[in-house]
Design an enzyme around this catalytic site. Structure first.
Site, short mmCIF file in Angstrom:
data_model
loop_
_atom_site.label_atom_id
_atom_site.label_comp_id
_atom_site.label_asym_id
_atom_site.label_seq_id
_atom_site.Cartn_x
_atom_site.Cartn_y
_atom_site.Cartn_z
CE LYS A 85 38.75 16.11 -4.54
NZ LYS A 85 37.75 17.18 -4.52
C1 E4P Z 1 37.85 19.38 -1.73
O1 E4P Z 1 38.51 18.74 -2.52
C2 E4P Z 1 36.38 19.48 -1.78
O2 E4P Z 1 36.01 19.81 -3.09
C3 E4P Z 1 35.83 20.56 -0.90
O3 E4P Z 1 36.81 21.14 -0.07
C4 E4P Z 1 34.56 20.22 -0.20
O4 E4P Z 1 34.13 21.32 0.57
P1 E4P Z 1 32.66 21.45 1.17
O5 E4P Z 1 32.58 20.52 2.36
O6 E4P Z 1 32.56 22.88 1.60
O7 E4P Z 1 31.72 21.07 0.09
#
Ligand code: E4P
Length: 224
Positions: A85
């Protein structure tokens, strides 16, 4: 639509895998630091990768292209199902292009507009992650980005998968499916909520109660 679990908690992952509910996992530095505590997050990532057959996203924390690339290569060595990522920054796209040229699947994260998503796909991302809930938090319609990306990717035959992220409730998951997301990544609490309906529970209770009225005429299999 595929469902990923958005967590680094191994117990949650084992539960969802055991129930046959998920196709992969997404983590981020916040989730990993919380779950790893004093332990090594790389050990935890390896454990997660062993627990789930599908892709597991692990995020770089370097902020320069060379650092992101180096870190991405290290993460990819942890397991065959790691997806690296990178954040939706110019530096992230440079790293994404280099990593994907090396055959490593990249998830471009922190996407907040369809144009960012298009640039991420052009950089070679296998997954593009629009953050729906965080956009909603600012008064915008986060799901619109998912729908716009679906139209653009279909029109131009872009292969990158749309990974709807930052989903906060089952309605978000429904809206992501209707908007054409390839994947929704969900916290375990939201996935549990999706399983439930009071009418299902009431129906089961009623069936069992009616069945029990048969009394001694019916025996469970295996009882003498
Ligand atoms: C996705 O890859 C992220 O880890 C996640 O969905 C972030 O979510 P949040 O905005 O609830 O922290």
């Amino acid at each position: 639509m595929k469902i990923f679990l958005d967590t680094a908690e191994i117990a949650e992952i084992r539960w969802a895998v055991g129930a046959g509910l998920i196709d992969g996992v997404t983590t981020n530095p916040t989730l990993l630091s919380r779950a790893a505590g004093a332990g090594d997050p790389r050990d935890l990532l390896q454990e997660i990768c062993g627990a789930v057959a599908g892709p597991v996203s692990a995020e770089v924390v370097a902020v320069d292209p060379d650092g992101m690339y180096r870190e991405g290569k290290e993460l990819a060595r942890l397991a065959d199902n790691i997806v690296v990522k990178v954040p939706m920054l110019e530096e992230g796209l440079v790293a994404a292009r280099r990593l994907s040229a090396d055959g490593i699947d990249v998830n471009v994260t922190l996407v907040f507009s369809a144009m960012q998503g298009l640039l991420a796909a052009k950089a070679g991302a296998a997954y593009v992650s629009p953050f729906v809930g965080r956009l909603d938090d600012t008064g915008q319609d986060g799901m619109e980005v998912v729908a716009q990306l679906r139209t653009i990717f279909r029109t131009y035959e872009v292969d990158a998968q749309i990974l709807a992220a930052s989903l906060r409730h089952p309605r978000h998951a429904l809206q992501a499916a209707l908007a054409g997301a390839d994947i929704a990544t969900l916290p375990a609490a939201v996935l549990r909520q999706m399983l439930l309906h009071p009418l299902t529970d009431r129906g089961v209770d009623q069936f069992l109660s009616d069945w029990s009225k048969l009394g001694h005429h019916v025996q469970a299999e295996g009882t003498p």
